[in-house]
Design a protein around this motif. Structure first.
Motif, PDB file in Angstrom:
ATOM      1  N   CYS A 187      -1.158  -7.995  -2.322  1.00 28.52           N
ATOM      2  CA  CYS A 187       0.253  -8.350  -2.504  1.00 28.52           C
ATOM      3  C   CYS A 187       0.519  -8.983  -3.860  1.00 28.52           C
ATOM      4  N   LYS A 219       7.907  -4.577   1.209  1.00 23.51           N
ATOM      5  CA  LYS A 219       8.856  -5.546   0.661  1.00 23.51           C
ATOM      6  C   LYS A 219       8.281  -6.949   0.533  1.00 23.51           C
ATOM      7  N   TRP A 220       7.291  -7.312   1.351  1.00 24.48           N
ATOM      8  CA  TRP A 220       6.797  -8.681   1.321  1.00 24.48           C
ATOM      9  C   TRP A 220       5.749  -8.911   0.238  1.00 24.48           C
ATOM     10  N   THR A 221       5.393  -7.899  -0.549  1.00 24.15           N
ATOM     11  CA  THR A 221       4.386  -8.094  -1.586  1.00 24.15           C
ATOM     12  C   THR A 221       5.034  -8.397  -2.933  1.00 24.15           C
TER      13      THR A 221
END
Ligand SMILES: [Zn+2]
Length: 61
Positions: A10, A52-54
């Protein structure tokens, strides 16, 4: 000397003394901030740019 690492998946900062180190067969070392990142990279072979969370998620539209 304490060094911090960046998550190989990430791209997030890994505080010292945390995270998961993974040594590949070719001897290169990967760092993961969580077992979630390790699982996504090694098991699911996900592209971090599509999650999206990286940190490496592409925000370019
Ligand atoms: Zn991570």
């Amino acid at each position: 000397m304490v060094t911090s690492h960046k998550c190989s998946f990430c791209g997030g900062e890994i505080p010292p003394a945390t995270g998961i180190m993974y040594v590949k067969n070719d001897g290169s070392i990967l760092w993961f901030c969580s077992s979630k990142c390790r699982k996504y990279m090694l098991k699911y072979h996900k592209d971090p740019k599509r999650l999206k969370w990286t940190e490496s998620y592409s925000r370019v539209r």
